[in-house]
Design a protein around this motif. Structure first.
Motif, PDB file in Angstrom:
ATOM      1  N   ASP A  76       0.836  -1.198   0.000  1.00  0.00           N
ATOM      2  CA  ASP A  76       0.000   0.000   0.000  1.00  0.00           C
ATOM      3  C   ASP A  76       0.873   1.253   0.000  1.00  0.00           C
ATOM      4  O   ASP A  76       1.798   1.381   0.812  1.00  0.00           O
ATOM      5  N   LEU A  77       0.531   2.177  -0.913  1.00  0.00           N
ATOM      6  CA  LEU A  77       1.233   3.456  -1.026  1.00  0.00           C
ATOM      7  C   LEU A  77       0.280   4.585  -0.677  1.00  0.00           C
ATOM      8  O   LEU A  77      -0.933   4.474  -0.880  1.00  0.00           O
ATOM      9  N   ASN A  78       0.826   5.693  -0.188  1.00  0.00           N
ATOM     10  CA  ASN A  78      -0.018   6.865   0.063  1.00  0.00           C
ATOM     11  C   ASN A  78      -0.362   7.546  -1.258  1.00  0.00           C
ATOM     12  O   ASN A  78       0.221   7.262  -2.307  1.00  0.00           O
ATOM     13  N   GLU A  79      -1.335   8.462  -1.213  1.00  0.00           N
ATOM     14  CA  GLU A  79      -1.845   9.075  -2.444  1.00  0.00           C
ATOM     15  C   GLU A  79      -0.781   9.908  -3.157  1.00  0.00           C
ATOM     16  O   GLU A  79      -0.721   9.913  -4.395  1.00  0.00           O
ATOM     17  N   SER A  80       0.050  10.615  -2.413  1.00  0.00           N
ATOM     18  CA  SER A  80       1.089  11.426  -3.058  1.00  0.00           C
ATOM     19  C   SER A  80       2.074  10.560  -3.828  1.00  0.00           C
ATOM     20  O   SER A  80       2.510  10.911  -4.930  1.00  0.00           O
ATOM     21  N   MET A  81       2.401   9.380  -3.253  1.00  0.00           N
ATOM     22  CA  MET A  81       3.320   8.491  -3.952  1.00  0.00           C
ATOM     23  C   MET A  81       2.662   7.880  -5.178  1.00  0.00           C
ATOM     24  O   MET A  81       3.317   7.677  -6.209  1.00  0.00           O
ATOM     25  N   VAL A  82       1.379   7.606  -5.105  1.00  0.00           N
ATOM     26  CA  VAL A  82       0.668   7.072  -6.274  1.00  0.00           C
ATOM     27  C   VAL A  82       0.666   8.095  -7.398  1.00  0.00           C
ATOM     28  O   VAL A  82       0.879   7.756  -8.577  1.00  0.00           O
ATOM     29  N   ARG A  83       0.440   9.376  -7.062  1.00  0.00           N
ATOM     30  CA  ARG A  83       0.461  10.420  -8.094  1.00  0.00           C
ATOM     31  C   ARG A  83       1.858  10.578  -8.679  1.00  0.00           C
ATOM     32  O   ARG A  83       2.015  10.792  -9.894  1.00  0.00           O
ATOM     33  N   ALA A  84       2.877  10.484  -7.841  1.00  0.00           N
ATOM     34  CA  ALA A  84       4.248  10.590  -8.347  1.00  0.00           C
ATOM     35  C   ALA A  84       4.572   9.443  -9.305  1.00  0.00           C
ATOM     36  O   ALA A  84       5.214   9.647 -10.348  1.00  0.00           O
ATOM     37  N   ILE A  85       4.127   8.229  -8.964  1.00  0.00           N
ATOM     38  CA  ILE A  85       4.363   7.082  -9.856  1.00  0.00           C
ATOM     39  C   ILE A  85       3.609   7.266 -11.167  1.00  0.00           C
ATOM     40  O   ILE A  85       4.108   6.924 -12.248  1.00  0.00           O
ATOM     41  N   ALA A  86       2.387   7.835 -11.093  1.00  0.00           N
ATOM     42  CA  ALA A  86       1.619   8.078 -12.314  1.00  0.00           C
ATOM     43  C   ALA A  86       2.326   9.089 -13.210  1.00  0.00           C
ATOM     44  O   ALA A  86       2.393   8.922 -14.437  1.00  0.00           O
ATOM     45  N   ARG A  87       2.872  10.173 -12.604  1.00  0.00           N
ATOM     46  CA  ARG A  87       3.610  11.154 -13.400  1.00  0.00           C
ATOM     47  C   ARG A  87       4.864  10.538 -14.004  1.00  0.00           C
ATOM     48  O   ARG A  87       5.226  10.824 -15.149  1.00  0.00           O
ATOM     49  N   GLN A  88       5.524   9.698 -13.244  1.00  0.00           N
ATOM     50  CA  GLN A  88       6.713   9.028 -13.765  1.00  0.00           C
ATOM     51  C   GLN A  88       6.365   8.130 -14.937  1.00  0.00           C
ATOM     52  O   GLN A  88       7.080   8.100 -15.956  1.00  0.00           O
ATOM     53  N   ALA A  89       5.274   7.372 -14.818  1.00  0.00           N
ATOM     54  CA  ALA A  89       4.860   6.494 -15.918  1.00  0.00           C
ATOM     55  C   ALA A  89       4.470   7.305 -17.155  1.00  0.00           C
ATOM     56  O   ALA A  89       4.781   6.916 -18.292  1.00  0.00           O
ATOM     57  N   GLU A  90       3.794   8.450 -16.942  1.00  0.00           N
ATOM     58  CA  GLU A  90       3.421   9.290 -18.076  1.00  0.00           C
ATOM     59  C   GLU A  90       4.652   9.858 -18.773  1.00  0.00           C
ATOM     60  O   GLU A  90       4.731   9.890 -20.011  1.00  0.00           O
TER      61      GLU A  90
END
Length: 259
Positions: free
Chosen positions: A167-181
């Motif tokens: 489980d990741l916090n929301e800020s880390m999930v958004r950072a991973i999404a930006r990295q994937a984009e």
């Protein structure tokens, strides 16, 4: 008088013997074993089936040999790249040596649970977040091998470990999404540049072939004119090659001289 005394004593001892016999009988199932202690000292492991335990002299502890499914509660783990995550897992193990499981450790279930939690935090803390997400099978094997080696002295065999959730916090999930984009955009630019490179090589090869035959260039111009002429709404700007004009002027000049 003696007969009556013997009869009375027998009437008292017979029920006591029957009670003692019934209280000494134990029935162990196929997946159970009994660790028997005689006067406080280990005697032997009995079972399965019918087992006799002498009351007051022997004590028996039942041990289940079936596979135990233990849920490891969520653990706070800080990865090697300083990312805080919550990880939970499930451990599958069974008792292979009942004597060690009872004598060597006070409560093998509790001990295995605590050891699994500690090992999970230690092993995952040595890896980065990307490795946790992409290489779960390897991490499962690492945790399983460490647990199996440490619980061997307790007579326990760890058969499998599975990491269930990370489980990741929301800020880390958004950072991973930006990295994937960003990664997808990088790949798109690389693919586009590779296509331009291949197109440039193809155009170079075509230019070399057309340069060998000047008439082919003229035919290519005429074909382009035919394609463009089909669109009435377009304005056509047609470049006229100078070599073509030179040839035309060269052919007309002798006729003018003759006149």
């Amino acid at each position: 008088m003696i007969f009556n005394l013997n009869w009375g004593l027998g009437a008292v001892l017979l029920p006591l013997l029957l009670i003692l016999l019934f209280s000494s009988v134990r029935v162990l199932r196929e997946y159970q074993r009994g660790v028997v202690f005689q006067l406080g000292r280990f005697w032997r492991v009995k079972g399965p089936g019918l087992v006799l335990v002498i009351p007051g002299i022997q004590q028996m502890v039942r041990v289940d040999l079936r596979v135990v499914t233990m849920d490891v509660p969520p653990q706070d783990v800080i990865s090697r790249d300083n990312v805080s995550v919550k990880v939970n897992a499930v451990v599958f193990f069974r008792v292979v040596d009942p004597q060690k499981a009872i004598i060597q450790v006070e409560n093998f279930l509790m001990a295995t649970s605590q050891l699994a939690q500690t090992t999970l935090r230690v092993v995952l803390g040595k890896h980065e977040l990307d490795e946790m997400l992409a290489e779960r099978e390897r991490l499962n094997l690492d945790v399983q091998k460490i647990l199996d080696a440490q619980t061997d002295a307790w007579g326990i065999k760890v058969t499998n470990v599975e990491i269930k959730h990370i489980d990741l916090n929301e800020s880390m999930v958004r950072a991973i999404a930006r990295q994937a984009e960003a990664e997808r955009e990088r790949r798109a630019k690389v693919i586009h540049a590779e296509g331009e490179k291949q197109a440039a090589f193809a155009l170079l090869e075509a230019a070399k072939m057309l340069a060998q035959q000047p008439e082919a260039m003229q035919l290519r111009y005429l074909q382009t004119m035919t394609q463009v002429a089909g669109d009435r709404a377009s304005t056509i700007v047609f470049p006229l090659p100078m070599d073509l004009l030179g040839r035309m002027l060269g052919k007309d000049r002798p006729a003018a001289d003759r006149s």
